[in-house]
Scaffold this active site. Sequence first.
Site, PDB file in Angstrom:
ATOM      1  N   TRP A 285       0.900  -1.151   0.029  1.00 52.68           N
ATOM      2  CA  TRP A 285       0.080  -0.061   0.084  1.00 52.68           C
ATOM      3  C   TRP A 285       0.941   1.058  -0.015  1.00 52.68           C
ATOM      4  O   TRP A 285       0.574   2.140  -0.739  1.00 52.68           O
ATOM      5  CB  TRP A 285      -0.963  -0.099   1.240  1.00 52.68           C
ATOM      6  CG  TRP A 285      -1.707   1.291   1.497  1.00 52.68           C
ATOM      7  CD1 TRP A 285      -1.760   2.318   2.239  1.00 52.68           C
ATOM      8  CD2 TRP A 285      -2.880   1.532   0.568  1.00 52.68           C
ATOM      9  NE1 TRP A 285      -2.653   3.115   1.822  1.00 52.68           N
ATOM     10  CE2 TRP A 285      -3.418   2.901   0.816  1.00 52.68           C
ATOM     11  CE3 TRP A 285      -3.716   0.758  -0.457  1.00 52.68           C
ATOM     12  CZ2 TRP A 285      -4.598   3.398   0.283  1.00 52.68           C
ATOM     13  CZ3 TRP A 285      -4.688   1.483  -1.254  1.00 52.68           C
ATOM     14  CH2 TRP A 285      -5.145   2.590  -0.605  1.00 52.68           C
ATOM     15  N   TRP A 389      -5.415  10.509   2.638  1.00 49.36           N
ATOM     16  CA  TRP A 389      -6.522  11.441   2.881  1.00 49.36           C
ATOM     17  C   TRP A 389      -7.647  11.509   1.906  1.00 49.36           C
ATOM     18  O   TRP A 389      -8.697  11.515   2.049  1.00 49.36           O
ATOM     19  CB  TRP A 389      -5.952  12.988   3.184  1.00 49.36           C
ATOM     20  CG  TRP A 389      -5.585  12.753   4.566  1.00 49.36           C
ATOM     21  CD1 TRP A 389      -4.499  12.853   5.360  1.00 49.36           C
ATOM     22  CD2 TRP A 389      -6.480  13.446   5.547  1.00 49.36           C
ATOM     23  NE1 TRP A 389      -4.456  13.400   6.607  1.00 49.36           N
ATOM     24  CE2 TRP A 389      -5.967  13.611   6.693  1.00 49.36           C
ATOM     25  CE3 TRP A 389      -7.954  13.723   5.690  1.00 49.36           C
ATOM     26  CZ2 TRP A 389      -6.453  14.177   8.151  1.00 49.36           C
ATOM     27  CZ3 TRP A 389      -8.546  14.180   6.689  1.00 49.36           C
ATOM     28  CH2 TRP A 389      -7.897  14.178   7.965  1.00 49.36           C
TER      29      TRP A 389
END
Length: 483
Positions: A285, A389
Site C-alpha cells: 500500500w 486522505w
Amino acid sequence: MVVWFRRDLRLHDNRALAEAAGLGRPVVPLFVLDEESPRVRPLGGASRWWLHQSLRSLAEDLAGLGLSLCLRRGPASDVLREVVRETGAGRAVWNRCYEPASAARDTKIETTLRAAGVETESYAGSLLSEPGEILTGQGTPYKVFTSFWKRLRELYWMPEPHPVPREPIPGPAIASARLDDWGLQPTAPDWAGGLKETWEVGEAAARRRLADFMADGVERYGIDRDRPDLEGSSRLSPHLHWGEIGPHQVWRAAAPMIEADAPGASGPEAQGESGPEALLRELAWRDFSHHLLSDSPHMETDNWRTAFDRFPWGDDPQALAAWQQGRTGYPIVDAGMRELWHTGWMHNRVRMIAASFLTKDLLVHWRHGERWFWDTLVDADLANNVANWQWVAGSGADAQPFFRIFNPVRQAAKFDPAGAYVRRWVPEIARLPDRWLHQPWEAPPNALSEAGIELGRDYPPPIVDHASARHRALYAYEEMRNP
C-alpha cells in the site's frame, strides 16, 4: 566519492553506500537539508524533530566506520556542486526519492554534475518496486490497489541485502554544519516531551523494533492491527519513512513466516489473512501511494477525482480547531488527535475515523487534515499522507465510497470495546461506565455525576450531531454528482 544520504539513514542494506565503498575510493557521506528547491515541501515540526535524532544516530554509526558525515544546508544542486569541488570527487551516488518535486530536482542535479565531468549513479532502495515497474496489461499504472498488490506479489523478486562496508576509505575532511545549529528541535517551548517518551530513533532502534515485532506481534497483526487498545501495530512507519530500515529488510523478515498459500485478495482494509501477509500488504500500500503520486503529481494539492472539485467543502475554522485540539465531543476522535499531538503518531484505524469525521461530518476539505498530519506526524510521508486522505475523503484513486461515513460511536464500540484507548487519551471521562464512554452526551445525569463530569465544563458536547451531519454530507455528495 560523495554518497548523498536522503531517506536512507542507515548502514545496512544501503545500496548507494555499499556500491561507493566497494569501489575502493574515498567516501564522503553527505546530508543536505534542502528547504529551498522549487516545490520541495518543507518538513513539518514532528519530522524535523525525528530528523535531528536520526542524523545524530547516523553520524555516530558512520563514525564507527571511520567516516565523517558532512552536513550542509541549502539547495541540493548548489550544495552538491560545492562538495564535489571541495573534495575533488569524480563521482556522486544516491538512493532515489520519488516525490515529483524531488525527482525533478534530482534529474537536474544529475544533468548538471555530468556536464561538469562528474559521474553520477542513483539506485532503488526506498520502495519494493519503482514507479513504472508494476503496470496493467495495457501498460498503464494501476488505479486499484487489489490488482496492484496481486501483480506486485507475482513480480516481486527479493534482492540480496547489501552489506555494511567493512573498511571504507574516508574522504578528505571538509567543513560541516553543526546539527544543533539547524534548529530542528523545538526549544521555546519544547513540545517534544511526548515524542521523546514514545520513540527510539535511528537504525539500531529500527532493527530492534523489527526483530521484536517479528518475534512477538506479527502473527496476530492481521487481527490486532485494527485495535487501538492493543499493541497490534508494527510502529515501523517512521523508521521506514526515514530509511532507518528498508522495505526489503521488512519483507525478508516476514516472507519466511508466510505459509505457502496463494495470497488472498486484499485492499486497504482486508482481513482474514495471516499477520505476515498483512504486513507485506501494508508495504505494498505504501508503494501504491508512491506510484499514484508519481503518475498524478497534481494529487498533492488537487482532487484525484476531478468531480470533487465541485464538492461544497465548508470553511469552518472553529470546527477545524476543535478537531485539531481533540475537543470534538466524540471520544474516539479526540483520543486519536491527542495521541497524535503527544506522540507524533496515531493508530491507523483511528486515523481513518478522524479523517472521515473531518471531511464528512464537518465537511472540511481534506487538504486541511493532510497539512495538519504533515506537521504533526513523525512518519509524515507525502505520498502516503495525500493518498490516504484522499482515500478517506472519496476523492482519490481506489477510494472508499464517499457514502461510507464512519460512525465514530460504532467504530469505537467495535475497535475499543472496553474503552482502554479512550480512557488513556481522554482521561477526563475515564470514570464513565463502558456503556456511556463512547457517547457521554447520552449518559444519564446520575452516571455523569458519579463520574464527576459536567458536559460543557469537563468535556465538550458533540460539535455536530453525527446523524444530521451524515445526512448533510450525503446530500452534498448527490448535489456534486448531479449538478
